[in-house]
Write a protein that holds these residues in place. Sequence first.
Motif, PDB file in Angstrom:
ATOM      1  N   THR A 131      45.884  48.804  34.593  1.00 25.67           N
ATOM      2  CA  THR A 131      46.200  48.663  36.010  1.00 25.67           C
ATOM      3  C   THR A 131      47.640  48.193  36.193  1.00 25.67           C
ATOM      4  N   ASP A 132      48.077  48.246  37.423  1.00 23.80           N
ATOM      5  CA  ASP A 132      49.426  47.803  37.745  1.00 23.80           C
ATOM      6  C   ASP A 132      49.505  46.288  37.949  1.00 23.80           C
ATOM      7  N   LEU A 133      48.428  45.563  37.665  1.00 21.06           N
ATOM      8  CA  LEU A 133      48.413  44.102  37.776  1.00 21.06           C
ATOM      9  C   LEU A 133      48.432  43.406  36.422  1.00 21.06           C
ATOM     10  N   ARG A 155      45.982  51.809  40.524  1.00 20.68           N
ATOM     11  CA  ARG A 155      46.311  50.784  41.524  1.00 20.68           C
ATOM     12  C   ARG A 155      45.169  49.779  41.652  1.00 20.68           C
ATOM     13  N   ALA A 156      45.404  48.589  41.182  1.00 20.43           N
ATOM     14  CA  ALA A 156      44.369  47.559  41.192  1.00 20.43           C
ATOM     15  C   ALA A 156      44.046  47.064  42.595  1.00 20.43           C
ATOM     16  N   ASP A 212      37.604  49.486  45.726  1.00 17.75           N
ATOM     17  CA  ASP A 212      36.829  49.745  44.506  1.00 17.75           C
ATOM     18  C   ASP A 212      36.589  51.240  44.310  1.00 17.75           C
ATOM     19  N   GLU A 213      36.266  51.939  45.391  1.00 16.44           N
ATOM     20  CA  GLU A 213      35.990  53.376  45.301  1.00 16.44           C
ATOM     21  C   GLU A 213      37.236  54.141  44.859  1.00 16.44           C
ATOM     22  N   THR A 214      38.383  53.796  45.424  1.00 20.42           N
ATOM     23  CA  THR A 214      39.629  54.464  45.049  1.00 20.42           C
ATOM     24  C   THR A 214      39.996  54.131  43.609  1.00 20.42           C
ATOM     25  N   LEU A 215      39.807  52.884  43.214  1.00 19.45           N
ATOM     26  CA  LEU A 215      40.086  52.476  41.839  1.00 19.45           C
ATOM     27  C   LEU A 215      39.257  53.292  40.855  1.00 19.45           C
ATOM     28  N   LEU A 216      37.973  53.424  41.128  1.00 24.46           N
ATOM     29  CA  LEU A 216      37.101  54.200  40.233  1.00 24.46           C
ATOM     30  C   LEU A 216      37.467  55.679  40.247  1.00 24.46           C
ATOM     31  N   SER A 217      37.829  56.191  41.396  1.00 22.32           N
ATOM     32  CA  SER A 217      38.273  57.578  41.496  1.00 22.32           C
ATOM     33  C   SER A 217      39.561  57.796  40.696  1.00 22.32           C
ATOM     34  N   ASP A 218      40.477  56.840  40.784  1.00 21.84           N
ATOM     35  CA  ASP A 218      41.725  56.924  40.019  1.00 21.84           C
ATOM     36  C   ASP A 218      41.465  56.863  38.520  1.00 21.84           C
ATOM     37  N   CYS A 262      47.702  37.649  43.307  1.00 26.14           N
ATOM     38  CA  CYS A 262      47.151  38.072  44.596  1.00 26.14           C
ATOM     39  C   CYS A 262      45.631  37.912  44.557  1.00 26.14           C
ATOM     40  N   PRO A 263      44.992  37.885  45.711  1.00 31.06           N
ATOM     41  CA  PRO A 263      43.541  37.642  45.735  1.00 31.06           C
ATOM     42  C   PRO A 263      42.728  38.892  45.402  1.00 31.06           C
ATOM     43  N   ARG A 264      42.753  39.298  44.149  1.00 31.90           N
ATOM     44  CA  ARG A 264      41.997  40.488  43.750  1.00 31.90           C
ATOM     45  C   ARG A 264      41.170  40.172  42.519  1.00 31.90           C
ATOM     46  N   VAL A 265      39.880  40.456  42.609  1.00 29.13           N
ATOM     47  CA  VAL A 265      38.974  40.392  41.471  1.00 29.13           C
ATOM     48  C   VAL A 265      38.482  41.812  41.265  1.00 29.13           C
ATOM     49  N   LEU A 266      38.744  42.353  40.098  1.00 35.46           N
ATOM     50  CA  LEU A 266      38.358  43.740  39.841  1.00 35.46           C
ATOM     51  C   LEU A 266      36.855  43.845  39.577  1.00 35.46           C
TER      52      LEU A 266
END
Length: 185
Positions: free
Chosen positions: A58-60, A84-85, A89-95, A116-120
């Motif tokens: 990912t980019d993170l 793109r992290a 979630d749907e876009t991440l899985l599609s990517d 940033c406030p992101r939990v994958l």
Amino acid sequence: AHSSALFASRTVYEPRCKIAALFGCPDPEHVVFTGNATEALNMALNGIFSRGDHVITTDLEHNSVLRTMDGYCRERYMTYDTVRALASDETLLSDLKAKRKPYTKAVVITHASNICPRVLPIAKIGAFCRQYGLYLIVDAAQSAGIYDIDMKRDGISILCAPGHKGLYGPQGTGFCLFADDFDFA
């Protein structure tokens, strides 16, 4: 087999059992202690990648992953793609699906960001990896001890973390956990 050696062996084995239980690692023998999360990640990445492999990340990601991957691209003629992290979630899985190639070997991701406030969604990413026969390597530097992580449930092949952050252990400690079905060959 003298008493000091047995005491030292138990002193190392007990934390292995506790770490394995905490993260759903099926075997305490699959817990490897390291000096920190970076060393754990570098050991894991160096141990499984070979010439021509492809990786998705990912980019993170932390420099411990990105710089290592850049070096492997030069030294081992590997390639990697980033997704793109911060996407849904749907876009991440599609990517992830779009970036997967026939020679993709693994997905390497950070579980949570301290920027940033992101939990994958590691369980969803783990299911994707299992579906396509990919290793999932998780950098849990910011999440171990804070978020619930279960290697089996989440489909994690390798989990790397430090001991001193969310686990409140001493600095200069880390670990790398390997799933029961991880191919050590």
